[in-house]
Design an enzyme around this catalytic site. Structure first.
Site, mmCIF file in Angstrom:
data_model
loop_
_atom_site.group_PDB
_atom_site.id
_atom_site.type_symbol
_atom_site.label_atom_id
_atom_site.label_comp_id
_atom_site.label_asym_id
_atom_site.label_seq_id
_atom_site.Cartn_x
_atom_site.Cartn_y
_atom_site.Cartn_z
ATOM 1 N N MET A 91 -8.489 7.856 9.348
ATOM 2 C CA MET A 91 -9.092 8.137 8.042
ATOM 3 C C MET A 91 -10.328 9.023 8.164
ATOM 4 O O MET A 91 -11.328 8.828 7.480
ATOM 5 C CB MET A 91 -9.455 6.819 7.323
ATOM 6 C CG MET A 91 -8.283 5.888 7.112
ATOM 7 S SD MET A 91 -8.753 4.263 6.478
ATOM 8 C CE MET A 91 -9.555 3.544 7.919
ATOM 9 N N ASP A 145 0.848 -1.192 0.000
ATOM 10 C CA ASP A 145 0.000 0.000 0.000
ATOM 11 C C ASP A 145 0.887 1.246 0.000
ATOM 12 O O ASP A 145 2.113 1.151 0.039
ATOM 13 C CB ASP A 145 -0.905 0.017 1.233
ATOM 14 C CG ASP A 145 -1.955 -1.081 1.201
ATOM 15 O OD1 ASP A 145 -2.317 -1.526 0.098
ATOM 16 O OD2 ASP A 145 -2.405 -1.501 2.281
ATOM 17 N N LYS A 162 -3.698 3.517 -2.934
ATOM 18 C CA LYS A 162 -4.372 4.641 -3.569
ATOM 19 C C LYS A 162 -3.381 5.777 -3.727
ATOM 20 O O LYS A 162 -2.703 6.157 -2.792
ATOM 21 C CB LYS A 162 -5.556 5.097 -2.710
ATOM 22 C CG LYS A 162 -6.468 6.098 -3.398
ATOM 23 C CD LYS A 162 -7.696 6.375 -2.535
ATOM 24 C CE LYS A 162 -8.666 7.302 -3.255
ATOM 25 N NZ LYS A 162 -9.865 7.565 -2.435
#
Length: 252
Positions: free
Chosen positions: A173, A36, A59
């Site tokens: 997050m 990641d 991402k």
């Protein structure tokens, strides 16, 4: 069929020196590295052998996030090819890292695996900001909460119920959902004077911290342009960050 072995490895909160000894041992032996973005620096990636296959599945700005089912299929596929497959995740694999879902797939396929814990930003970032999540005078309970909901299947968060049940809330997050979180808590009767801290890029040289109250945190976060990754802490212990911060002093 002889399968390889999969290691789900926690890369920690960002500082490569916070990797565990076992994590380093596995990364330096990897045949395949599936990683990641958050918590996985170039320094960590360069620990893997030069000829190891490196596959980014996180991402990144301008790129679409790889769906979780595709990541899981990829892990299984690479393990079926043999060798050591390292699934490298920021923080800890089992704290909002979807490690449990990946392990379920490995068990279903009969693929050997091992989970190597990592230091989660949920504890590391507050620690670097001088905020103890528990304290004999202020907090005897902690909840770690996701501020991001990835799809309708994810269990919703009952913010008010949690806030009334624990002394310290740690939200991961949650930057992009900050306004909604604050709105739910205030409408639920949580005091607007409840102390809040936000820590951006915890454990990294660019770490920044702000300490405010529930009714001022949105303005203060916008004024200081705080961005993900940031950890949000709500509770009396955040006030200790004003005097116990050792890594970097809070922003004014």
């Amino acid at each position: 069929m002889v399968y390889g072995k999969v290691y789900l490895v926690g890369a920690g909160p960002g500082d490569p020196k916070l990797l565990t000894v076992k994590a380093v041992e596995v990364i330096t032996s990897a045949d395949v590295l599936i990683y990641d973005r958050l918590g996985v620096t170039d320094e960590v990636l360069n620990m893997a052998p030069v000829n190891a296959e490196r596959i980014f599945v996180g991402k990144r700005t301008g790129l679409h996030e790889v769906p979780q089912d595709q990541i899981t299929d990829l892990i299984v596929q690479k393990a079926q090819g043999g060798g050591i497959v390292v699934r490298l995740k920021g923080g800890d694999p089992f704290i909002f890292g979807r490690g449990g879902e990946e392990v379920e797939a490995l068990v279903a396929q009969g693929i050997p695996f091992e989970v190597i814990p990592g230091i989660s930003s949920s504890v590391a970032a507050p620690m670097y900001a001088g905020i103890p999540l528990t304290h004999r005078d202020y907090a005897a309970s902690v909840a770690i909460i996701t501020g991001h909901r990835a799809g309708n299947a994810e269990k919703p968060v009952n913010w008010v119920k949690i806030a009334n049940a624990v002394d310290t809330m740690v939200i991961l997050m949650g930057v992009e959902s900050l306004e909604g979180i604050v709105d739910k808590l205030l409408k639920g009767g949580i005091s607007p004077n409840r102390s809040v801290a936000m820590i951006e890029s915890g454990t990294l040289p660019q770490q920044r911290t702000i300490i405010a109250t529930l009714d001022t945190i949105i303005v203060k976060a916008n004024q200081n342009n705080l961005k993900p990754p940031s950890v949000i802490i709500i509770g009396e212990v955040t006030e200790l960050g004003r005097k116990l911060a050792w890594f970097k002093q809070p922003l004014p």
